[in-house]
Design a protein around this motif. Sequence first.
Motif, PDB file in Angstrom:
ATOM      1  N   ALA A  54       2.345   7.307  20.182  1.00  0.00           N
ATOM      2  CA  ALA A  54       2.489   7.136  18.834  1.00  0.00           C
ATOM      3  C   ALA A  54       3.378   6.832  17.935  1.00  0.00           C
ATOM      4  O   ALA A  54       3.537   7.860  16.973  1.00  0.00           O
ATOM      5  N   LEU A  55       4.164   5.813  18.210  1.00  0.00           N
ATOM      6  CA  LEU A  55       5.383   5.079  17.337  1.00  0.00           C
ATOM      7  C   LEU A  55       6.485   6.351  17.614  1.00  0.00           C
ATOM      8  O   LEU A  55       7.621   5.801  16.915  1.00  0.00           O
ATOM      9  N   GLU A 108       5.949   8.774  10.057  1.00  0.00           N
ATOM     10  CA  GLU A 108       6.114   8.643   8.508  1.00  0.00           C
ATOM     11  C   GLU A 108       7.395   7.381   8.235  1.00  0.00           C
ATOM     12  O   GLU A 108       6.861   6.735   7.463  1.00  0.00           O
ATOM     13  N   PRO A 109       8.049   7.077   9.767  1.00  0.00           N
ATOM     14  CA  PRO A 109       9.162   6.387   9.196  1.00  0.00           C
ATOM     15  C   PRO A 109       8.506   5.086   9.379  1.00  0.00           C
ATOM     16  O   PRO A 109       9.231   4.453   8.749  1.00  0.00           O
ATOM     17  N   VAL A 110       7.776   4.915  10.554  1.00  0.00           N
ATOM     18  CA  VAL A 110       6.772   3.920  10.178  1.00  0.00           C
ATOM     19  C   VAL A 110       6.218   2.709   8.802  1.00  0.00           C
ATOM     20  O   VAL A 110       6.954   2.195   8.241  1.00  0.00           O
ATOM     21  N   ALA A 111       5.588   4.749   8.084  1.00  0.00           N
ATOM     22  CA  ALA A 111       4.835   4.482   7.315  1.00  0.00           C
ATOM     23  C   ALA A 111       5.661   3.776   5.999  1.00  0.00           C
ATOM     24  O   ALA A 111       5.234   2.996   5.452  1.00  0.00           O
ATOM     25  N   LEU A 146      13.971   0.117  12.054  1.00  0.00           N
ATOM     26  CA  LEU A 146      13.906   0.625  13.252  1.00  0.00           C
ATOM     27  C   LEU A 146      13.774   0.538  14.626  1.00  0.00           C
ATOM     28  O   LEU A 146      13.649   0.939  15.536  1.00  0.00           O
ATOM     29  N   HIS A 147      15.298  -0.955  14.170  1.00  0.00           N
ATOM     30  CA  HIS A 147      15.823  -1.108  15.493  1.00  0.00           C
ATOM     31  C   HIS A 147      14.765  -1.529  16.791  1.00  0.00           C
ATOM     32  O   HIS A 147      15.650  -1.477  18.162  1.00  0.00           O
ATOM     33  N   LEU A 148      14.111  -2.441  16.227  1.00  0.00           N
ATOM     34  CA  LEU A 148      13.645  -3.201  17.286  1.00  0.00           C
ATOM     35  C   LEU A 148      14.218  -4.275  17.669  1.00  0.00           C
ATOM     36  O   LEU A 148      14.767  -4.915  17.432  1.00  0.00           O
ATOM     37  N   MET A 149      13.670  -4.431  19.207  1.00  0.00           N
ATOM     38  CA  MET A 149      14.741  -5.363  20.588  1.00  0.00           C
ATOM     39  C   MET A 149      13.790  -6.996  19.406  1.00  0.00           C
ATOM     40  O   MET A 149      12.510  -7.151  18.827  1.00  0.00           O
ATOM     41  N   LYS A 150      14.146  -7.843  19.884  1.00  0.00           N
ATOM     42  CA  LYS A 150      14.312  -9.328  19.379  1.00  0.00           C
ATOM     43  C   LYS A 150      12.902  -9.636  19.647  1.00  0.00           C
ATOM     44  O   LYS A 150      11.876  -9.957  18.956  1.00  0.00           O
ATOM     45  N   SER A 151      12.405  -8.884  21.332  1.00  0.00           N
ATOM     46  CA  SER A 151      10.942  -9.500  21.849  1.00  0.00           C
ATOM     47  C   SER A 151      10.291  -8.672  21.095  1.00  0.00           C
ATOM     48  O   SER A 151       8.715  -9.646  20.642  1.00  0.00           O
ATOM     49  N   ASP A 152      10.309  -7.960  20.161  1.00  0.00           N
ATOM     50  CA  ASP A 152       9.183  -6.832  19.264  1.00  0.00           C
ATOM     51  C   ASP A 152       8.801  -7.404  18.627  1.00  0.00           C
ATOM     52  O   ASP A 152       7.455  -7.430  17.248  1.00  0.00           O
ATOM     53  N   LEU A 153      10.591  -8.545  17.602  1.00  0.00           N
ATOM     54  CA  LEU A 153      10.044  -8.811  16.613  1.00  0.00           C
ATOM     55  C   LEU A 153       9.634  -9.959  16.915  1.00  0.00           C
ATOM     56  O   LEU A 153       8.382 -10.600  15.465  1.00  0.00           O
ATOM     57  N   PRO A 186       0.496  -0.986   0.346  1.00  0.00           N
ATOM     58  CA  PRO A 186       0.187   0.216   0.074  1.00  0.00           C
ATOM     59  C   PRO A 186       0.746   1.323   0.267  1.00  0.00           C
ATOM     60  O   PRO A 186       1.639   1.347   0.633  1.00  0.00           O
ATOM     61  N   PRO A 187       0.342   2.245  -0.953  1.00  0.00           N
ATOM     62  CA  PRO A 187       1.437   3.456  -0.625  1.00  0.00           C
ATOM     63  C   PRO A 187       1.306   3.700   0.842  1.00  0.00           C
ATOM     64  O   PRO A 187       0.988   4.008   1.412  1.00  0.00           O
ATOM     65  N   VAL A 188       2.877   4.555   1.043  1.00  0.00           N
ATOM     66  CA  VAL A 188       3.183   5.477   2.204  1.00  0.00           C
ATOM     67  C   VAL A 188       2.129   5.874   2.906  1.00  0.00           C
ATOM     68  O   VAL A 188       1.487   5.958   4.064  1.00  0.00           O
ATOM     69  N   GLU A 189       1.734   7.100   1.707  1.00  0.00           N
ATOM     70  CA  GLU A 189       0.601   8.220   2.242  1.00  0.00           C
ATOM     71  C   GLU A 189      -0.666   6.876   2.691  1.00  0.00           C
ATOM     72  O   GLU A 189      -1.631   7.348   4.164  1.00  0.00           O
ATOM     73  N   GLU A 190      -1.301   5.925   2.455  1.00  0.00           N
ATOM     74  CA  GLU A 190      -2.071   5.102   2.839  1.00  0.00           C
ATOM     75  C   GLU A 190      -2.073   4.551   3.657  1.00  0.00           C
ATOM     76  O   GLU A 190      -2.939   4.620   5.027  1.00  0.00           O
ATOM     77  N   THR A 191      -0.738   4.800   3.947  1.00  0.00           N
ATOM     78  CA  THR A 191      -0.541   3.670   5.833  1.00  0.00           C
ATOM     79  C   THR A 191      -0.490   4.167   6.385  1.00  0.00           C
ATOM     80  O   THR A 191      -0.442   3.615   8.154  1.00  0.00           O
TER      81      THR A 191
END
Length: 173
Positions: A94-95, A102-105, A121-128, A62-67
């Motif tokens: 709010a992220l 925006e960076p998440v989208a 996004l430098h997420l932790m293994k538990s978040d993955l 989906p387009p970035v704007e839609e996401t």
Amino acid sequence: MQGIKLSSIVNQQHLEPCHAYEPFKCPVDGNCISIQYLCDGAPDCSDGYDEDARLCTAAKRPPVEETASFLQSLIASHGPNYLEKLFGSKARDALAPMGGVEPVAIALSESQTIEDFCAVLHLMKSDLEHLRSVFMAVENGDLGMLKSLGIKDSELGDVKFFLEKLVNTGFLD
């Protein structure tokens, strides 16, 4: 004198819009190409940009704007920590710890896989692992898992539809 004319032609090519039948403009050389030649395995832009892995992934998503709009609407409707249910603890406020909507989208659009998304996004293994379980539940049709996260029946359809779009474009591969 000949060089000046050629230079102005090249500069003018970058400024002119592409025709409807060739709407994609190569960023380096300004060439316009048809959408059918994007991500077809043969570079048509002088720098090969039309075959870039991130571009080709984004073309399927989906387009970035839609996401971004979808994520923002979830936050607006359900509060700044709602997306923590999907993305894990780093999605609070709010992220903000992930750089914002925006960076998440953009990362959802351009990351080929869930691992790439988490790395960007430098997420932790538990978040993955949490995010993977959410996507696996969607892929397997396990709406009970989504409900156990606190996603209400009235929200399930939209959340499932959004996540399925990512699953169907190889996000879990």
